[in-house]
Design an enzyme around this catalytic site. Structure first.
Site, short mmCIF file in Angstrom:
data_model
loop_
_atom_site.label_atom_id
_atom_site.label_comp_id
_atom_site.label_asym_id
_atom_site.label_seq_id
_atom_site.Cartn_x
_atom_site.Cartn_y
_atom_site.Cartn_z
N GLU A 62 0.84 -1.20 0.00
CA GLU A 62 0.00 0.00 0.00
C GLU A 62 0.87 1.25 0.00
OE1 GLU A 62 -1.39 1.46 4.07
OE2 GLU A 62 -1.71 -0.69 4.25
N CYS A 80 -3.40 -3.46 4.22
CA CYS A 80 -2.50 -4.54 4.65
C CYS A 80 -2.84 -5.89 4.03
CB CYS A 80 -2.54 -4.67 6.17
SG CYS A 80 -2.12 -3.14 7.02
N HIS A 89 -3.03 -10.82 11.32
CA HIS A 89 -2.45 -9.53 10.99
C HIS A 89 -2.29 -8.76 12.29
CE1 HIS A 89 -1.66 -5.60 9.51
NE2 HIS A 89 -2.83 -5.13 9.91
#
Length: 455
Positions: A84, A118, A248
């Site tokens: 990103e 993400c 994550h």
């Protein structure tokens, strides 16, 4: 016929050679002791100087992967990047990486970049696996790269930054197999974290909404995964089904709360009478509704306590790099896989089932599972991966510690010169790890050139 055991055949990790200590950052920021170290569960945060950008991070990790595993450019048929961190609205990071392949004449390589906060690394990994399992596959391997420089404006979110890159070699007969035909996803529209200002590296963050979106997506993915397993294999899934559970990690404390949340889902999936009998200390929560518990302190406290032992065994070993480097965005959940591999002996890992939850704001999320090979013979690919990753702990300790004042100065330099052209970086390259690529200069047409620290 399906290629057999498609998954991750090799892994490489890179993080910058400098960090700031979170305890010192607490003092520098004038916040209460433990706000970052205990409240967030973070110890150190890696960061990039003006010498590193998304292109250099990816060049470093891919070149490391190919050199350490002796991968030839002609062996690669797909190369895809999840990130990103955007430097150019048109030119992909993958196209920059072609510099590593062109000298050998290897330009017949599919793939570009995948972008959504993400989650991009997971999208790239799924694409690579699907390519190997498709009619387009020609027998070559794929490389998946997940990399980001995660930085925030001054304020409460800044200590949740980090930086790094992971490269994964994907193909058949892998020691880390993505279980076929069983994964779930949750995709929704939300403004929990986003980057509309292309002149800045900093995101806009709605902290409370971001946590709610993350936990809601986790609930949904887990419920759908268990439902699919029931339909496909007539299997009842719970946390007991996994030897390890990876998440994550925006910050380590949220991961612990997420594990506790899956324990809550497991509890609510039991018949009420059975749940109350098995877990009398949790009986008061038998009638709660998941969507009403995101910020319920009583529920959170009770299930953190009830799941602590399982968390320590199944998830805490995966948080080593997240604790020491911070949130690397797209590589985050895969740094959890690396942490797991370097935190447990190979005999304990062989034959393990690993659950994986990947999340990207905005939002995109998936849950899937990885089966670790039972082959622990000396020349096995699992042994090769674990042997290569042994150096990670040494590199974590070999980094240079910079003061919070120096860290802040460097981020101010990055902010001031974000997308500046022409630009020549001024920070030193002396303490970079051998083999690291770094930004040499940006010319007046925004063309970037790189050099490499000699090995």
């Amino acid at each position: 016929m399906w290629p057999k055991d498609v998954g991750i055949k090799a892994m490489e990790l890179y993080f910058p050679a400098q960090y700031v200590d979170q305890e010192e950052l607490e003092k520098f920021d004038g916040v209460s002791a433990g706000k970052y170290t205990i409240g967030l569960g973070q110890s150190r945060m890696g960061f990039c100087t003006d010498r590193e950008d998304i292109n250099s991070l990816c060049l470093t990790v891919v070149s490391r992967l190919m050199e350490r595993y002796r991968v030839k450019p002609e062996d690669i048929g797909r190369l895809e990047v999840g990130t990103e961190t955007i430097l150019d609205k048109s030119k992909s990071v993958k196209s920059v990486l072609m510099q590593l392949f062109e000298p050998s004449g290897s330009t017949d390589i599919e793939g570009v970049d995948s972008t959504n906060a993400c989650y991009g690394g997971t999208a790239a990994l799924f694409n690579a696996v699907s390519w190997v399992e498709s009619s387009a596959w020609d027998g070559r391997l794929a490389i998946v790269v997940a990399a980001d420089n995660a930085v925030y404006a001054k304020g409460s979110a800044r200590p949740t930054g980090g930086a790094g890159a992971i490269a994964m070699l994907v193909g058949p007969n892998a020691p880390l197999v993505l279980d076929q035909g069983l994964r779930s996803s949750c995709m929704r529209h939300a403004y929990d974290f986003y980057k509309p200002d292309l002149r800045s590296e900093y995101p806009i963050v709605d902290g409370k909404l971001s946590i709610q979106c993350y936990l809601s997506a986790l609930d949904t993915c887990y419920t759908r995964y268990t439902d699919k397993a029931k339909r496909k294999n007539n299997a009842t899934i719970s946390l007991k089904s996994f030897d390890a559970m990876l998440f994550h990690s925006p910050y380590c404390k949220l991961v612990q709360k997420s594990f506790a949340r899956l324990a809550l889902v497991d509890f609510l999936n039991l018949p009420k009478a059975e749940a109350s009998k098995k877990f009398p200390e949790l009986a008061a929560f038998a009638n709660v509704k998941l969507e009403e518990t995101y910020f319920d302190r009583d529920v959170e406290k009770a299930f953190l306590a009830a799941s602590k032992g399982d968390f320590e065994e199944k998830t805490k070993p995966s948080l080593l790099i997240a604790n020491q480097v911070g949130n690397m965005y797209t590589p985050s959940v895969y740094s959890g896989l690396v942490s797991l591999l370097i935190s447990k002996p190979i005999d304990a890992l062989a034959g393990s089932k690993v659950g994986v939850f990947s999340y990207g704001s905005g939002l995109a999320s998936s849950m899937y599972s990885i089966s670790i090979s039972r082959d622990v013979s000396r020349d096995s690919e699992l042994v090769k991966i674990m042997t290569n990753l042994e150096r990670v702990k040494r590199e974590l300790e070999a980094r240079e510690q910079l003061s919070p004042a120096e860290y802040t100065r460097i981020l101010d330099v990055r902010e001031k010169n974000c997308h500046a052209a022409p630009y020549e970086p001024k920070e030193s390259v002396e303490n970079m790890f051998p083999g690291t690529y770094y930004l040499n200069k940006v010319d007046e047409l925004n063309r970037r050139t790189y050099k490499r620290v000699l090995s």
